[in-house]
Design an enzyme around this catalytic site. Structure first.
Site, short mmCIF file in Angstrom:
data_model
loop_
_atom_site.label_atom_id
_atom_site.label_comp_id
_atom_site.label_asym_id
_atom_site.label_seq_id
_atom_site.Cartn_x
_atom_site.Cartn_y
_atom_site.Cartn_z
CD GLN A 131 -2.61 1.14 2.68
OE1 GLN A 131 -3.53 0.34 2.72
NE2 GLN A 131 -2.33 1.95 3.69
CB SER A 141 2.41 6.78 5.02
OG SER A 141 1.30 6.41 5.81
CB SER A 195 3.65 -3.37 5.45
OG SER A 195 3.52 -2.56 6.60
CD GLU A 207 -5.77 0.04 7.30
OE1 GLU A 207 -4.55 -0.16 7.38
OE2 GLU A 207 -6.26 1.18 7.24
CB SER A 217 -0.59 8.91 14.78
OG SER A 217 -1.29 10.10 14.47
#
Length: 403
Positions: free
Chosen positions: A136, A139, A171, A256, A382
């Site tokens: 993915q 970010s 990841s 998700e 976060s």
């Protein structure tokens, strides 16, 4: 159904039959060797080749894509209750940590909802067969949890887009075949306007994509920086149409934390049980403060389960419930990591004598749990961002000022 996994509008007999078949398959296929493979958060470097082979085995026997049944693209039809049952039985069986979950649980639902017929035909079958792995690309260094702040640009060039920019905390990028990338396709736009979601092949010539592993506290590198230098994506592989990336990304993020969160909690139960066992063995459980912390961890884990089941039953606000769940489990798991070393006392500072050569330095399970769980309140959004979402979308409070 497994303990307390009760949902509205379910057929108890059909669910029980589905679970019997799931358990029988897992009993027949999950061997002692499979249980030793490992993997998962903090240990994604372990057994990658064996886990990719396991994905293909799951696909061959129809255990990937259970949640896609209504679309007609999945291997096997399954209700929500049956999907939860499979995920929990899978966790209990000690089967290898999945490496195809990003494609199955994130990309696939987005394609089913927003993708074109050609995109579904091209990408869903390989995921269902366990043959293609995804990562993915959301970010960025200056836009971590602030997804609307992405700067990666994609410029139209004939029948393709050329992508330039950087993604971070990606990841499994070093092992993925494809990446779904949120990029700005309309120059001069800001925030959520002018974004598109592109499907990008990771194997490109001439250094167009560079993956740099990020060394973590655990000494391993499952997260990565990904640099795009003119990387090419077909114009046919823009999901939901150019300029609609924000809508697609929000739809993707909404799923998700679905069924997989309940399976995640089975792993949490196993970790908590080991921490309690250690506390009893070392005498730490005799300390009233530590004992109270252990009891609280147990009680909060029950709350996590009820929250997840409630969300899957369709209760609550779609924008707020996933954020509440992430806020709860991230803090819970981080506190469990702290307990894992606290109940061992000074012994927690000594590494194991039989550490694996594949690891840069020796850590036992409790030490790895402590170190990796420090990031649980940061990755995936976060705590600060989750609280903002809850405040604005659920409580209706004024939006936080933005520059």
């Amino acid at each position: 159904m497994p303990e307390e996994a009760q949902f509205v509008d379910t057929d108890a007999d059909a669910d029980a039959d589905f679970l019997r078949r799931a358990r029988a398959w897992l009993d027949a296929h999950v061997t002692a060797e499979h249980r030793r493979i490992g993997g998962g958060p903090g240990s994604e470097h372990l057994g990658m080749a064996e886990r990719r082979a396991w994905e293909r085995e799951l696909g061959r026997d129809g255990w990937i894509g259970l949640g896609w049944s209504e679309s007609g693209w999945g291997n096997r039809t399954a209700t929500t209750a049956q999907q939860v049952g499979w995920a929990e039985e899978y966790a209990r069986a000690g089967a290898p940590a999945r490496v195809g979950h990003i494609g199955e649980n994130l990309l696939a639902p987005a394609l089913i909802r927003f993708g074109s017929p050609a995109q579904k035909e091209r990408f869903l079958p390989p995921v269902a067969r366990g043959e293609e792995l995804w990562c993915q690309g959301f970010s960025e260094p200056d836009a971590g949890s602030d997804l609307a702040g992405v700067r990666t640009a994609a410029v139209r060039d004939g029948d393709a887009y050329r992508i330039t920019g950087q993604k971070i905390w990606t990841s499994l990028a070093q092992d993925a075949d494809w990446c779904f990338v949120l990029a700005r396709t309309e120059a001069g736009t800001t925030r959520h306007r002018g974004l598109s979601l592109l499907l990008v092949p990771m194997d490109q010539p001439g250094g167009r994509i560079e993956v740099r592993p990020i060394r973590q506290l655990t000494g391993t590198s499952e997260f990565n920086e990904v640099f795009f230098d003119g990387a090419v994506a077909s114009a046919e592989h823009v999901v939901g149409g150019a300029g609609n990336g924000w809508r697609v990304a929000l739809g993707l993020l909404a799923v998700e934390r679905g069924v997989a969160t309940l399976a995640q909690q089975i792993g949490f139960q196993t970790e908590l049980r080991e921490v309690v066992r250690t506390a009893l063995a070392t005498g730490a459980a005799d300390d009233p403060v530590l004992r109270a912390r252990l009891v609280r961890q147990w009680a909060e884990l029950r709350t996590l389960r009820w929250t997840a089941i409630d969300a899957l039953d369709g209760h609550g606000d779609e924008g707020g419930v996933p954020s509440v769940a992430k806020l709860l489990w991230g803090g819970w798991h981080r506190r469990l990591g702290e307990l894992a070393v606290a109940v061992r006392g000074a012994a927690a500072t000594v590494g194991p004598a039989d550490w694996r050569p594949a690891e840069p330095y020796g850590l036992d399970a409790a030490q790895r749990l402590f170190l990796f769980s420090r990031a649980d309140t940061i990755y995936g959004g976060s705590d600060e961002i989750q609280r903002n979402i809850i405040a604005e979308r659920v409580l209706g409070l004024p939006r936080e000022p933005r520059a």
